[in-house]
Design an enzyme around this catalytic site. Structure first.
Site, PDB file in Angstrom:
ATOM      1  N   HIS A  60       0.706  -1.244  -0.006  1.00 22.80           N
ATOM      2  CA  HIS A  60      -0.017  -0.069   0.053  1.00 22.80           C
ATOM      3  C   HIS A  60       0.852   1.201   0.019  1.00 22.80           C
ATOM      4  O   HIS A  60       0.567   2.079  -0.580  1.00 22.80           O
ATOM      5  CB  HIS A  60      -1.036  -0.023   1.430  1.00 22.80           C
ATOM      6  CG  HIS A  60      -1.847  -0.850   0.868  1.00 22.80           C
ATOM      7  ND1 HIS A  60      -2.601  -1.499   2.455  1.00 22.80           N
ATOM      8  CD2 HIS A  60      -2.611  -1.532   0.184  1.00 22.80           C
ATOM      9  CE1 HIS A  60      -3.639  -2.123   1.845  1.00 22.80           C
ATOM     10  NE2 HIS A  60      -3.681  -2.398   0.402  1.00 22.80           N
ATOM     11  N   GLU A  92      -2.527  -7.966 -25.096  1.00 27.54           N
ATOM     12  CA  GLU A  92      -1.743  -8.354 -24.109  1.00 27.54           C
ATOM     13  C   GLU A  92      -1.184  -9.785 -23.676  1.00 27.54           C
ATOM     14  O   GLU A  92      -0.363 -10.135 -23.036  1.00 27.54           O
ATOM     15  CB  GLU A  92      -2.116  -7.821 -22.616  1.00 27.54           C
ATOM     16  CG  GLU A  92      -3.618  -8.191 -22.343  1.00 27.54           C
ATOM     17  CD  GLU A  92      -4.140  -7.268 -21.068  1.00 27.54           C
ATOM     18  OE1 GLU A  92      -3.397  -6.661 -20.436  1.00 27.54           O
ATOM     19  OE2 GLU A  92      -5.532  -7.751 -20.783  1.00 27.54           O
ATOM     20  N   ASP A 142       1.285  -6.743 -19.323  1.00 28.93           N
ATOM     21  CA  ASP A 142       1.046  -8.260 -19.400  1.00 28.93           C
ATOM     22  C   ASP A 142       1.619  -8.561 -20.647  1.00 28.93           C
ATOM     23  O   ASP A 142       2.121  -9.683 -20.611  1.00 28.93           O
ATOM     24  CB  ASP A 142      -0.387  -8.504 -19.584  1.00 28.93           C
ATOM     25  CG  ASP A 142      -1.218  -8.645 -18.274  1.00 28.93           C
ATOM     26  OD1 ASP A 142      -0.459  -9.157 -17.219  1.00 28.93           O
ATOM     27  OD2 ASP A 142      -2.250  -7.936 -17.835  1.00 28.93           O
ATOM     28  N   CYS A 184      -1.875   1.317 -23.292  1.00 29.33           N
ATOM     29  CA  CYS A 184      -2.255   1.746 -21.700  1.00 29.33           C
ATOM     30  C   CYS A 184      -1.302   1.254 -20.764  1.00 29.33           C
ATOM     31  O   CYS A 184      -1.820   1.279 -19.590  1.00 29.33           O
ATOM     32  CB  CYS A 184      -3.831   1.521 -21.812  1.00 29.33           C
ATOM     33  SG  CYS A 184      -4.235  -0.213 -21.821  1.00 29.33           S
TER      34      CYS A 184
HETATM   35  C1  PEP Z   1      -1.698  -3.930 -18.987  1.00 32.46           C
HETATM   36  O1  PEP Z   1      -1.455  -5.239 -18.730  1.00 32.46           O
HETATM   37  O2  PEP Z   1      -0.415  -3.334 -19.668  1.00 32.46           O
HETATM   38  C2  PEP Z   1      -2.670  -3.341 -18.551  1.00 32.46           C
HETATM   39  C3  PEP Z   1      -2.705  -1.888 -18.670  1.00 32.46           C
HETATM   40  O3  PEP Z   1      -3.356  -3.876 -17.619  1.00 32.46           O
HETATM   41  P1  PEP Z   1      -3.100  -4.337 -15.847  1.00 32.46           P
HETATM   42  O4  PEP Z   1      -1.979  -3.527 -15.772  1.00 32.46           O
HETATM   43  O5  PEP Z   1      -4.390  -3.627 -15.357  1.00 32.46           O
HETATM   44  O6  PEP Z   1      -2.975  -5.699 -16.283  1.00 32.46           O
HETATM   45 MG    MG Z   2      -3.126  -6.047 -18.114  1.00 34.31          MG
END
Ligand code: PEP
Ligand code: MG
Length: 580
Positions: free
Chosen positions: A196, A441, A465, A512
């Site tokens: 956290h 991903e 991912d 993202c």
């Molecule tokens: C990713 O895998 O890059 C992603 C944006 O999703 P998360 O980090 O929530 O797995």
């Molecule tokens: Mg992801």
């Protein structure tokens, strides 16, 4: 005497100030035997302390509307623990049966629970033992008469805004005090990358170093400290020359930050006039004000699973609808990309919350994200209906995580159609043309991109991912963290292939994952053809700064050359040249 401590730099920046030690000695409580006639009184004393802390947390929740969303979530976790009979009823039994004083009874039960949490394979669940300790600490402070508060009061009256908190571990409540008292930084003995404290430090943009192990034992109250949150270094009692050097660096960083703020209203476009969309990743509706403040042109990723992680039950359709609506309305007409639940792996449900299977080994390869949603059609329909209903309040897109197979896309589209049809039947308004996109991903998805381009309206590359699966390293395992390499040629090939294929098919594509928020990778991604980036709001202006100084027409041919390199040294050299 000057000395240096090394830890894990979890939030960048430099802080210079005086050490303020936060006590955790409260857990070393007295062991007293309660006289039989005093047992009821002791239980009453315990109940009163629990009630006081519950009320305190409730009050904090009400006064933290604009605090980072994670804070509210942590207060919820702590409140939940304080409702749990393991922490509320068991100590009462111990007081009655073993005639221990309240503090001792509570610490015994805490140790028992910490042992249980340590048995979990999942690192996220394992780290929740710190929450148990923090909650217990609060109750004990209450039983002992608030020693911690007195210290904070003293800090407030000292009008000191360059205090550096030195703690064994931090609780959410302590972190709220940071906001009130404008602490410059905090450093802790414990805390991993998913603790956290690390999450909060990053979201509050306070320089922070964790995992220092001996900081609390070695540093004394009032000593001068330099915290370098980027390098993970703490210098105690620095000599004047070192201090001067760090003061200069700190001033430079602050100047850059002020300059960056001026970019908030600047149009995000390159020197040669190519418009670049910079959007925000959010976890909870409370993140919207921060996203807007950093000039986000939309929400590129709303990680909806955070709506109920840790709370033990799933929000119903109305609660989800209200949360999504709040984000859509808050973003005032800017696009909002709502990702369907990405549960499983490190974002696991609590076992008692559901009968869903938990995969104990290789959870990242198990039934997570869309696989779980398709296996739980009732849960999925509730979420899809809530998202669709929110789409009548502004531009909403649905984003689906972890797709690999054509049949998964087809089943998802059918599920969306089913949710639409049920809403139509009930005459509930929604956007009939809501765009549906998929996250890229899994390497298989990037390689067989045609399947996705033919079926979906847009793509979003989840590099976190994608790197994990391409390089076969667990992203939450610090033992292989050194192998987590966004610049591995295989990762770059998959990224470039996805972006160029989407461009050819005229399908919008964004990134993202964390790569989108790294300004050192902005030009590389622009050169690959990326035009939409989604990132933590704190990174938006840094990335915009790079965008404004980049010329896409020059970058593209150079990046094509970089993509042909596969020697790490040469690749890094070429990237450094690209950024200068
Ligand atoms: C990713 O895998 O890059 C992603 C944006 O999703 P998360 O980090 O929530 O797995
Ligand atoms: Mg992801």
């Amino acid at each position: 005497m000057s000395f240096t401590l090394h830890g894990l730099g979890v939030s960048g920046g430099i802080a210079i100030g005086k050490a303020m030690l936060m006590s955790h000695a409260t857990l070393e409580v007295g062991h007293l035997t309660v006289a039989p006639r005093m047992v009821d009184k002791e239980i009453e004393r315990f109940d009163a302390a629990v009630l006081a802390v519950r009320n305190e947390l409730k009050q904090m929740k009400e006064t933290t509307e604009h605090a980072p969303a994670e804070l509210a979530a942590f207060i919820d976790i702590h409140s939940m623990f304080l409702e749990d009979s393991e922490l509320v009823d068991k100590p009462r039994e111990i007081i009655r049966e073993r005639r221990c004083n309240a503090e001792w009874a509570l610490v015994q039960q805490m140790e028992h629970l910490v042992d249980q949490f340590e048995q979990f394979d999942d690192p996220y669940l394992r780290e929740r033992k710190f929450d148990v300790v923090q909650v217990v600490e609060r109750v004990i402070k209450e039983l002992l008469g608030h020693p911690g508060r007195a210290k904070l009061k003293a800090a407030k009256s000292s009008k000191e805004d360059s205090l550096i908190v030195v703690a064994h571990d931090m609780s959410p409540a302590d972190t709220i005090a940071f906001k009130e008292h404008r602490f410059a930084s905090f450093i802790c003995d414990v805390g991993g990358a998913t603790s956290h404290t690390a999450i909060l430090a990053r979201s509050m943009a306070i320089p922070s170093v964790l995992g220092l192990e001996t900081a609390r034992a070695m540093i004394r109250d009032g000593e001068q400290l330099i915290v370098d949150g980027l390098r993970g270094v703490v210098i105690v009692n620095p000599d004047p020359r070192v201090l001067e050097e760090y003061q200069l660096r700190k001033e430079q960083i602050e100047l850059e930050k002020t300059k960056l703020k001026r970019l908030k209203s600047a149009k995000s476009e390159t020197i040669d006039g190519v418009e670049i969309q910079l959007q925000a990743n959010i976890e909870l509706p409370g993140d919207v004000p921060v996203a807007l403040e950093s000039g986000a042109e939309g929400v590129g990723l709303f990680r909806t699973e955070f709506l109920f992680l840790d709370r033990g039950d799933m929000p119903d359709e109305t609660e989800q609808y209200e949360a999504y609506k709040k984000v859509v309305k808050g973003m005032g007409g800017r696009p909002v990309t709502i990702r369907t639940f990405d549960l499983g792996a490190d974002k696991d449900l609590k076992p008692e919350a559901t009968a869903l299977d938990r995969v104990k080994t290789n959870p990242a390869l198990g039934r997570r994200a869309i696989r779980l949603s398709l296996a739980e059609p009732r849960m999925f329909q509730i979420q899809l209906r809530a998202i669709l209903r929110a789409s009548k309040h502004g531009p909403v897109k649905i984003l689906v995580p972890m797709l690999a197979h054509a049949h998964e896309i087809d089943q998802t589209l059918a599920a969306i159609e089913q949710a639409k049809s049920s809403l139509r039947g009930e005459k509930i308004a929604f956007d009939e043309n809501i765009p549906v996109g998929g996250m890229i991903e899994i390497p298989a998805a990037a390689l067989a991109i045609g399947l996705f381009l033919r079926r979906l309206d847009f793509l979003s590359i989840g590099t976190n991912d994608l790197i994990q699966y391409t390089l076969a390293i667990d992203r939450s395992d610090e033992q292989v963290a050194n192998l987590y390499d966004p610049l591995h040629p295989a990762v770059l090939m998959l990224l470039a292939h996805t972006i160029s294929s989407a461009e050819k098919a005229d399908i919008p594509v964004s990134v993202c994952g964390e790569m989108a928020g790294d300004p050192d990778l902005t030009r590389l991604l622009l050169g690959m053809g990326l035009r939409t980036f989604s990132m933590h709001p704190a990174q938006i202006l840094k990335v915009k700064n790079r965008v404004l100084k980049s010329d896409v027409s020059e970058l593209a041919p150079y990046v094509r050359k970089i993509l042909r390199l596969d020697e790490p040294g040469k690749l890094q050299e070429a990237l450094d040249k690209l950024n200068n």
